[in-house]
Design a protein around this motif. Sequence first.
Motif, PDB file in Angstrom:
ATOM      1  N   PHE A 119       0.700  -1.185   0.131  1.00 32.29           N
ATOM      2  CA  PHE A 119       0.265  -0.034  -0.039  1.00 32.29           C
ATOM      3  C   PHE A 119       0.652   1.197   0.043  1.00 32.29           C
ATOM      4  O   PHE A 119       0.250   2.244  -0.188  1.00 32.29           O
ATOM      5  CB  PHE A 119      -0.695   0.096   1.082  1.00 32.29           C
ATOM      6  N   LEU A 163      -1.521   4.591  -5.460  1.00 32.30           N
ATOM      7  CA  LEU A 163      -2.596   3.853  -5.046  1.00 32.30           C
ATOM      8  C   LEU A 163      -3.774   4.627  -4.518  1.00 32.30           C
ATOM      9  O   LEU A 163      -4.989   4.622  -4.520  1.00 32.30           O
ATOM     10  CB  LEU A 163      -2.520   2.837  -3.985  1.00 32.30           C
ATOM     11  N   PHE A 186      -5.682   6.417  -7.192  1.00 32.04           N
ATOM     12  CA  PHE A 186      -6.649   5.217  -7.584  1.00 32.04           C
ATOM     13  C   PHE A 186      -7.757   5.138  -6.903  1.00 32.04           C
ATOM     14  O   PHE A 186      -8.934   5.139  -7.236  1.00 32.04           O
ATOM     15  CB  PHE A 186      -6.121   3.983  -7.735  1.00 32.04           C
ATOM     16  N   ILE A 187      -7.801   5.243  -5.468  1.00 28.48           N
ATOM     17  CA  ILE A 187      -8.892   5.164  -4.600  1.00 28.48           C
ATOM     18  C   ILE A 187      -9.608   6.348  -4.608  1.00 28.48           C
ATOM     19  O   ILE A 187     -10.855   6.136  -4.897  1.00 28.48           O
ATOM     20  CB  ILE A 187      -8.053   5.167  -3.215  1.00 28.48           C
ATOM     21  N   ILE A 207      -0.821   1.167 -13.108  1.00 27.40           N
ATOM     22  CA  ILE A 207      -0.353   1.358 -11.834  1.00 27.40           C
ATOM     23  C   ILE A 207       0.514   0.294 -11.545  1.00 27.40           C
ATOM     24  O   ILE A 207       1.586   0.085 -11.049  1.00 27.40           O
ATOM     25  CB  ILE A 207      -1.341   1.786 -10.711  1.00 27.40           C
ATOM     26  N   LEU A 248       5.028   3.539  -4.950  1.00 22.61           N
ATOM     27  CA  LEU A 248       3.857   3.970  -5.489  1.00 22.61           C
ATOM     28  C   LEU A 248       4.069   5.552  -5.673  1.00 22.61           C
ATOM     29  O   LEU A 248       3.123   6.244  -5.908  1.00 22.61           O
ATOM     30  CB  LEU A 248       2.754   3.529  -4.726  1.00 22.61           C
TER      31      LEU A 248
END
Lengths: 493, 100, 583
Positions: free
Chosen positions: C67, C130, C133-134, C178, C188
């Motif tokens: 994450f 990430l 993207f969330i 990604i 990330l």
Amino acid sequence: MTPTLGLIGLPLITSPLVYFAGRVNRRHAAWSRGLALLSLLIAWVFFAQAAQDFSLNGTLETTIGMIVLRIDGISLLLTAVVLTLATVVTIYSARYMAGEMGEEKYYALLIAMSGAMIGLACAADLFNLWVWFELMTIASFLLVAFYCQRRTALEAGVKYLVQSAIGSVLVLLGIALIFAQTGTLRLDELALAGESLALLGAGALFVIGFGVKIALVPLHTWLPDAHTQAPSGISAMLSGVVIETGLIALLRVVGALAGIAESWGVLLLAFGAINMLFGNLMALRQKQVKRLLAFSSLSHVGYMLLGFGIAFYAGEINGAAGGFFHLLTHGLMKGLAFLAAGALLYGLHLAHERHDPLTVGDLAGAARRYPLAALTLSLAVLGLGGLPPLAGFMSKWQIFAAGFQTQDTLVMLLVIFAALNSVLSLAYYAPLVNRMYRDHPSNVVQQGKPIPFSMQVSLIVLAVMVLAIGLLPSLVNWLTEPAGASLMMVLGR
Amino acid sequence: MTETLLLIGILALFGVGLYGMMILHNFIKLVIALQILTKTAVLAFVIAGEMNGQIQLGQSLALTVIVADTMVAVVGLALAVQVRRHFGTLDIRALSTLKR
Amino acid sequence: MAGLLVLLTILAPWGGAASVLLAGDQRHKTQQIAAVLCSVIAAFAALLLLAFTVTTPSVEYAIGGVFGTFTFIPDGLGTFLAAVATTIGSLTVIFSLDYMHGEHQLGRYYALVLLFIGAMCGLVLSGNLLLLFIFWEMTALCSYALISFHNDDPKAVAGGIKALVITQIGGVGLLVGILAAYTQLGTLDINMLIANAGSLPADALTITAFGFLIAAAAKSAQVPFHTWLPGAMEAPTPVSALIHAATMVNAGVYLLARFYPAFAAVPGWTSAVLIVGMISALFGALMALSTHDLKRALAYSTISQLGFMVYAIGAGGIFASQFHLLNHAVFKALLFLGAGAVIHTMGTRDMRRMGGLSRAMPFVRNVFVIGGLALAGVPFFNGFWSKELILEAGLETAVWSFVVMLITAGLTALYTLRMIWLVFFGEAHAAFPAHDAPNFMRIALGMLAIGVLGIWLLAGAFGHLLESTLPYHESVLHVDSTADMISALIAAPATWLTLAVIGVGFALWVLRERLTAFTNSLAPLMRAAAADFGFEWLNRRIVIAAQSAAVNLRKTQTGQLNWNIVGIVTGLVAVLLVLMVGR
């Protein structure tokens, strides 16, 4: 008393007590309820102790006679899910099951089933694993056919019983084959066994035998019936943790046989892909809410298989950890979905002494009358569909990341396939949400009765968990990482 | 030799049980077929114990299987009673209201 | 300070959403006050943040494992878009006070709008892929829920689900991109990706680049993913304004602009972006010309204008695209809210049933015409400047595409004039109780109209802001000052050419009665445009295929126990075979 013994023994000992407490005085079903809840709460204390011991000393072993019970990362994770759902379901059922005939049996069986699942999680040899599996299965037969005065429940019970029994026999034959070939039943010794045709056949028998419980397509046919006809609390247990327990049993034995063949990983990935697509397509045009949720369980088992398949196929620890993470989040989300659907079923039908199934049409406008149940059901299904910031997205992400880390074209294509399947699943989750937030309530909603407080509490607890894990996935790292590491250790990678 | 014969016997029983479950429509008969199927496992454990010299362990496992198997049969037959009472028949083809 | 403002920008709307929900639908006033207050606070925080832009993370939270570390980086590009989202967002909230008055379930409405605004700010400020993207998916979720706000209307539900599914398919592209980048880089961090893009293996970078392009096309409603945007017109009009001007569709353009330095070297990527933008601009303009629905015409014009922005990125004009984004946000919000005011009084969206509203609604007419002139690209309105910059960038890159865009500019002028004429002038087609906009609507419309007239004066400052905080974009951002921009554009022959084409566009509408032969020859084209160039048909085929597959598959669940057992035996045989073969 070691925490292991406490965790397994306590529910099994209290189970008959719960039953008798309810039998002593017919009017005091509350005693069974209270006792069941109390034993679960004490089990949480044992769990905390076990978790602490595990974090300090690693794997815990307890020996009683010939039987070895072992708590590793996987057992800890499954125990956490079992206890969470069992506790919530017990609170939830207090009103949902109130006044049903044989209420005391319900709690006794629920507790026994939970104990059996924890036992299975800790089993260290094959036969012991099967005994726990069988105990869980028998308890769940009785719970599925709990409304034994209803034809549909009987039908579901019959199908579930026959199909599970066949699966169980296949597992037994697999164990017998292994026993004949190697002379041992200990899972850790099994890993040292050489390659042979008999062990390969045993592996196949395990895949199908446990596969019936896991609901691999085409062995899944019992699942939609059983999950819909059981009382909603039991639907939540079945979908949230019982089928996953079968999956863990499969992982344990196939993990021990990992050295025998290269194809286990491929097999898991293939079943994963089939389950995902099949479950989604079956759910797409479903009109009954609980049946829709049951079919979506098929596709979610597919995601877990994808994660574990990646671990088997490419030795990627994130695949294992992601699979376990999804097991956990699916347990919470599907549990929440079934409980919320059950709460609506209770308010709309059961409170009127009607036993109609809850259809998608019934939900129209439910949000204005039942804001909490509608909100939690929406959170649950959108989480299942993999929308952030809900828990389901995070676990899927970990599985997908693991898939790309393998750098294997096949696996990467499967990940894309899985992601597209998530989109497909939204095509049936989203209309459900739309339906509930209509302005004009359906007739049944207009006549609906209120949902009791205790049921709302259990919905809130699960919903908060789903949201919290979605916002901070690191909250459950302490469970998923050791579980993944344990599986990788079994695989010898 | 005897072992080979017994293995063939197990396979035969397994086939009979599974085949019976695929074609029989009476629930009681289905439970009987299930029992035949389960007996293959019982037999298999005894032979397995015999084969690797752990005959006692094999037999005790077999006994455990019998116990568990009886529990399943009992639940199955109890369901049969209820099915007969509520459906008026034991034909499992009548138990197909849940589909799609 | 920057960290605090970032959190305030994102969390103030979310806090507002929570308090609106908790207040409950019984307390209208509390809900309204909370919604307006929180959105205005967020707007002020974002505007203030413009003075504190930095290039390093100002909020960090380590999550670990796959994450990564969740970071927020308020650099020029992100902060600018957050400011657009919150400012226009707060104006739509104010507009909604009148527009949504008397509707049911307003708690859900305001909560979702606020959630949407907050998610958009998170998206543009995020420094972690990430996290990006969330937020990306959260905007999809909010747009779906808001488009189908009127859940009783099957068209609204279908529109919402369509938007969700199509943007989610784009989301898969983003996800894959990604993942491909993450597994190569091991981080990330967005800036790490941009800085180290050159060192990635070529195939991974190609997957990432085109994955992001698919995502951006789906989100910004570019061909072939544009079909969701017209369907989204079932939303309440303030929500349309929000989606078209402040949030949602800007995200795609933002994504392309943000990662341009990383992907510009990927073979074929810039041409793909250029072509996607060009086709969308042309198709959007043609479709806008062919529709009779006021909101649909505006929706198609959004597709077309977003096409201009995407085209600009393909041509390397990052500043031009972002400047057009800013101008478009202002004039499109104005047009939508103006259209909302019209629809609110008329009760219909069909332009054939409007006409002659000029006298009844002078205020709305004035602001709508201002917005329309900006859309058409008439000088001294904000749209003019950025459109000229885009065409200039296109001319430098590929002359043939410049010609297409020039035609599109002419079409834009044509459909804009047609729209204004049908609604406000011409003869009245229905008896209507038209009255001018109420006060809260006037506030929002008035402020936007001022923006259309004056915001382009900030071009130099805006360029400087971007240039000073985007180290990786240095080579593609070069802006001196507003005065230089003006003199450069006046000196360029392309500007005069464009103005001539826009003039032709206006003339075509004025002379439409005398050009019947010409218009008749275009009838087949218009029919194709009205049918969405077949993309709608394709969408429907896919849905029908999936549904019939689902219906047929359900027959396998026979409910017969014997068949279930056959299934188990089949599975056993299949697994044995697979294992035998696998040996």
